[in-house]
Design an enzyme around this catalytic site. Structure first.
Site, PDB file in Angstrom:
ATOM      1  N   TYR A   1      12.739 -14.302   8.316  1.00 56.41           N
ATOM      2  CA  TYR A   1      12.667 -13.859   6.921  1.00 56.41           C
ATOM      3  C   TYR A   1      12.420 -14.990   5.934  1.00 56.41           C
ATOM      4  O   TYR A   1      12.050 -14.736   4.781  1.00 56.41           O
ATOM      5  CB  TYR A   1      13.931 -13.080   6.554  1.00 56.41           C
ATOM      6  CG  TYR A   1      14.000 -11.742   7.264  1.00 56.41           C
ATOM      7  CD1 TYR A   1      13.061 -10.753   6.995  1.00 56.41           C
ATOM      8  CD2 TYR A   1      14.960 -11.476   8.233  1.00 56.41           C
ATOM      9  CE1 TYR A   1      13.086  -9.541   7.660  1.00 56.41           C
ATOM     10  CE2 TYR A   1      14.998 -10.262   8.907  1.00 56.41           C
ATOM     11  CZ  TYR A   1      14.052  -9.293   8.608  1.00 56.41           C
ATOM     12  OH  TYR A   1      14.078  -8.084   9.265  1.00 56.41           O
TER      13      TYR A   1
ATOM     14  N   GLN B   1       9.995 -16.685   5.832  1.00 57.24           N
ATOM     15  CA  GLN B   1       8.580 -16.564   5.453  1.00 57.24           C
ATOM     16  C   GLN B   1       8.398 -15.862   4.112  1.00 57.24           C
ATOM     17  O   GLN B   1       7.418 -16.072   3.422  1.00 57.24           O
ATOM     18  CB  GLN B   1       7.809 -15.778   6.518  1.00 57.24           C
ATOM     19  CG  GLN B   1       7.661 -16.523   7.813  1.00 57.24           C
ATOM     20  CD  GLN B   1       7.189 -15.622   8.945  1.00 57.24           C
ATOM     21  OE1 GLN B   1       6.010 -15.481   9.187  1.00 57.24           O
ATOM     22  NE2 GLN B   1       8.124 -14.990   9.633  1.00 57.24           N
TER      23      GLN B   1
ATOM     24  N   ASN C   1       0.805  -1.232   0.000  1.00 58.14           N
ATOM     25  CA  ASN C   1       0.000   0.000   0.000  1.00 58.14           C
ATOM     26  C   ASN C   1       0.835   1.279   0.000  1.00 58.14           C
ATOM     27  O   ASN C   1       0.408   2.289  -0.542  1.00 58.14           O
ATOM     28  CB  ASN C   1      -1.036   0.001   1.131  1.00 58.14           C
ATOM     29  CG  ASN C   1      -0.532  -0.720   2.357  1.00 58.14           C
ATOM     30  OD1 ASN C   1       0.667  -0.652   2.638  1.00 58.14           O
ATOM     31  ND2 ASN C   1      -1.403  -1.386   3.076  1.00 58.14           N
TER      32      ASN C   1
ATOM     33  N   ARG D   1       2.321  -7.092  10.755  1.00 56.92           N
ATOM     34  CA  ARG D   1       2.253  -6.042  11.765  1.00 56.92           C
ATOM     35  C   ARG D   1       0.811  -5.629  12.081  1.00 56.92           C
ATOM     36  O   ARG D   1       0.442  -5.500  13.239  1.00 56.92           O
ATOM     37  CB  ARG D   1       3.028  -4.829  11.249  1.00 56.92           C
ATOM     38  CG  ARG D   1       3.147  -3.690  12.233  1.00 56.92           C
ATOM     39  CD  ARG D   1       3.831  -2.522  11.567  1.00 56.92           C
ATOM     40  NE  ARG D   1       5.167  -2.890  11.134  1.00 56.92           N
ATOM     41  CZ  ARG D   1       6.257  -2.757  11.887  1.00 56.92           C
ATOM     42  NH1 ARG D   1       6.155  -2.252  13.093  1.00 56.92           N
ATOM     43  NH2 ARG D   1       7.439  -3.106  11.428  1.00 56.92           N
TER      44      ARG D   1
ATOM     45  N   THR E   1       2.312  -8.406  -1.517  1.00 59.81           N
ATOM     46  CA  THR E   1       2.672  -8.337  -0.105  1.00 59.81           C
ATOM     47  C   THR E   1       2.328  -9.641   0.593  1.00 59.81           C
ATOM     48  O   THR E   1       1.227 -10.157   0.450  1.00 59.81           O
ATOM     49  CB  THR E   1       1.992  -7.163   0.641  1.00 59.81           C
ATOM     50  OG1 THR E   1       2.233  -7.335   2.053  1.00 59.81           O
ATOM     51  CG2 THR E   1       0.488  -7.108   0.441  1.00 59.81           C
ATOM     52  N   ILE E   2       3.287 -10.154   1.348  1.00 55.91           N
ATOM     53  CA  ILE E   2       3.007 -11.368   2.124  1.00 55.91           C
ATOM     54  C   ILE E   2       1.966 -11.075   3.201  1.00 55.91           C
ATOM     55  O   ILE E   2       1.343 -11.988   3.713  1.00 55.91           O
ATOM     56  CB  ILE E   2       4.274 -11.966   2.782  1.00 55.91           C
ATOM     57  CG1 ILE E   2       4.890 -11.037   3.835  1.00 55.91           C
ATOM     58  CG2 ILE E   2       5.304 -12.341   1.731  1.00 55.91           C
ATOM     59  CD1 ILE E   2       5.876 -11.742   4.755  1.00 55.91           C
ATOM     60  N   ASP E   3       1.770  -9.780   3.525  1.00 53.78           N
ATOM     61  CA  ASP E   3       0.802  -9.423   4.569  1.00 53.78           C
ATOM     62  C   ASP E   3      -0.643  -9.591   4.110  1.00 53.78           C
ATOM     63  O   ASP E   3      -1.555  -9.620   4.933  1.00 53.78           O
ATOM     64  CB  ASP E   3       1.025  -7.975   5.022  1.00 53.78           C
ATOM     65  CG  ASP E   3       2.332  -7.812   5.766  1.00 53.78           C
ATOM     66  OD1 ASP E   3       2.827  -8.813   6.303  1.00 53.78           O
ATOM     67  OD2 ASP E   3       2.855  -6.683   5.802  1.00 53.78           O
TER      68      ASP E   3
END
Lengths: 402, 402
Positions: free
Chosen positions: B294, B296, B107, B181, B135-137
């Site tokens: 990391y 991940q 984003n 996060r 994004t892995i998020d």
């Protein structure tokens, strides 16, 4: 000699320890000498509590799936048996007509076998005891390698491939802490991640070489000046100049063997990051750490092929040795072809006392003179065990004129 | 419109971000509208410093290998551009006759695209700007999922498969800290590790649900009493009842975006272990932690197939949108077939400002009412993205009569 058989798994799990279990069970099923084929739950603890599983009831399909499943299917333990425990083991065996005992584990497990065997001899009870080697630490003497190590080494090398690519994309200092309390075999395997000149890990620190933290920071600064980044492999067991474990100084927690707990905590890595940030010449340098964790011994699906095969073989051959008469011992692995990527392995039987409680550290020929790297001999030793690794692709990067 | 093209990669690497790069380059090579095909090194930072790579010079073979290599092949950055930087970007683009700009990122990257675009409009410069999601998020709005997430989720699920097997063999409490996060998507993926009734993770804590540490210990004690062990997945971003990040309270380190640094440290896990040890009813319980690290986002060789394909597709289709006229926007992914394990995905173009700086958290329907687990809907959402996982084999365990 007809009788019942007990097989147990001990110490830290590995990705292929169940190959040894299944190799043994499938071979035992072929021989009428073995009547009951019992698995002890949680190793020696399960024997003391008479928790046995009838492995004859397991289908072939189950056994096949279990063989490829990481971690100890029977459960394991970290119980260090007293001499009293060993006597109790012998009593339980007598009660259950156990004539054959196989124990998959490291040097503590070999020691357990040794003690139980001595008591059985003293009492005149015919018991054939075999230690089947297993440890990701790769530190059993008289073995070319220990089953469990190649797969753990593969996981470590793959992690370092990923971490090097990550560190290349977002440059800084990255310190990865690898398992191995007394021997640096697993940390050394990080070197297999290197595929081209400037690939990390750029520095490798093993417990075999005492570490001066001042040198540590200087080494990192030097690499950082050369490459603009630095990937470091550090063993959890690194020691300071006085031979004291640096990790142990950071924690007072002990595991059930009375060893200070190094794994399952990020303390050593965090301390090293703080130290580098405080003492590096390069302020505002990005410094991070990962502690590789239990995935090193239990990550599924990335087992080394050599590891799986040899782990199966040592289980199977333990049965064949047991059929040879009143003998006992520890299965030891040797490499027939020293050259090439397709090595052949065979087993010998060595005396239990030769393996019990002994630790094989990384020899000098595998450690660079600088003490912060491994030699090419080590790569030649380890690469055929680990097998093929994912290949990294890099852009050629022809620059556009400004 | 003929002109040069710039492609950049931004933010944290993923295992498939290079699929988007290669998908875009290979499609661009087919269309004469694109003259120079330039890669910016280290994202916006490389643009500001005019560090461009001529991607036309890369061989097909190199591109193929790069596509399957994790992490950002062009390098990445965490630089949050000022409005001044964005103006400079526009100047550099003008100098290099850049008419097309593609930015692969999360984003913040969408926001960069948005600002540069607004300035270009104001100056009357025809620039087509496209944000390519990554994004892995998994926290970009208007997307079914974000490329990078399925592969990271696969790595997390595999780690939990291994950790559950490990914890089963050597029982205790294991707390694994997972990246993310502000959104718990990646931590939630730990649930995919479950294959039978008592498989872990037994508890899952996301940042979306404020955590009371008292409840945390009570939950763990309950599971421990039921199963004799407990595997816990905790997001690095968990917050306390006041909405404060627990991890952030433990450290004062900040990354270059000014965010408190949560990854690359084991502090949160170590704190949780200490807290559980102090407050659990069960003394002498074995409690350990791993912070997944990391790997991940960069572990090689275990990418999700769906992820690789869709990441390639969004790169390729960004080029096709760019050919449609004076438009710009963010590529958004939607899932056509909601059912089954073989989903079909298509893309839309949405407005940059709809994605810029916005975060999509895990919706309520995916979180259990208890707040310590995910729902079956989440599994149905995530499983087709991640694809097949290694199957665990378990012994049937018929007991031997005592």
């Amino acid at each position: 000699m007809k009788g019942n058989l007990v097989i147990g798994q001990s110490g830290g799990p590995t990705m292929v320890i169940n190959q040894s279990l299944v190799g043994l069970v499938k071979e035992a099923l072929k021989h009428e000498e073995f009547q009951g084929i019992y698995g002890a739950e949680n190793g020696i603890v399960g024997i003391l509590e008479e928790r046995f599983i009838d492995l004859r009831q397991e289908s072939d399909n189950t056994l096949e799936k279990v063989a490829f499943t990481p971690s100890s299917a029977l459960g394991t333990c970290r119980h260090k048996p007293t001499e009293g425990d060993c006597k109790k083991v012998f009593e339980v065996f007598e009660k259950h007509s156990v004539k054959y005992f196989f124990y998959i584990g490291g040097n503590d497990s070999a020691d357990t076998c040794h003690i139980v065997n001595e008591i059985a001899k003293k009492e005149g009870y015919e018991l054939r005891i075999f230690h089947i080697p297993k440890t990701i630490d790769n530190d059993l003497p008289l073995n070319d390698f220990c089953p469990g190590y190649p797969s753990a080494a593969k996981y470590v090398a793959e992690s370092f491939i990923g971490n090097d690519l990550d560190n290349r994309a977002l440059p800084g200092v990255k310190i990865d802490v690898v398992m191995g309390r007394h021997a640096g075999w697993l940390t050394a395997a990080a070197a297999l991640a290197r595929q081209k000149e400037d690939d990390g890990p750029h520095l490798i620190y093993l417990p075999e070489t005492p570490l001066s933290v001042t040198d540590f920071v200087r080494d990192i600064d030097n690499v950082y000046e050369q490459h603009g980044r630095c990937l470091v492999a550090v063993s959890e067991g690194i020691t300071n100049a006085n031979g004291k474990s640096i990790g142990e100084m950071l924690t007072s927690k002990k595991d059930s063997h009375g060893n200070v707990q190094l794994s399952g905590s990020g303390a050593l890595g965090d301390m090293l990051v703080n130290y580098v940030e405080m003492h590096s010449k390069h302020k505002n340098m990005r410094v991070r750490t990962d502690t590789l964790g239990y995935a090193q011994r239990s990550f599924p699906g990335t087992q080394s092929e050599v590891d799986s095969k040899v782990a199966y073989m040592v289980g199977k051959e333990a049965i064949l040795y047991a059929l040879k008469g009143d003998i006992d011992g520890s299965i030891a692995i040797s490499r027939l072809s020293k050259e090439g990527n397709d090595p052949v392995f065979e087993t010998d039987l060595v005396e239990l006392k030769e393996v019990a409680q002994k630790t094989r550290t990384v020899p000098k020929k595998f450690i660079s003179e600088s003490g912060n790297n491994v030699t090419w001999s080590f790569i030649e030793y380890a690469r055929p065990l680990v097998g093929e690794l994912p290949v990294k692709g890099y852009l050629e990067k022809t620059r556009v004129y400004r």
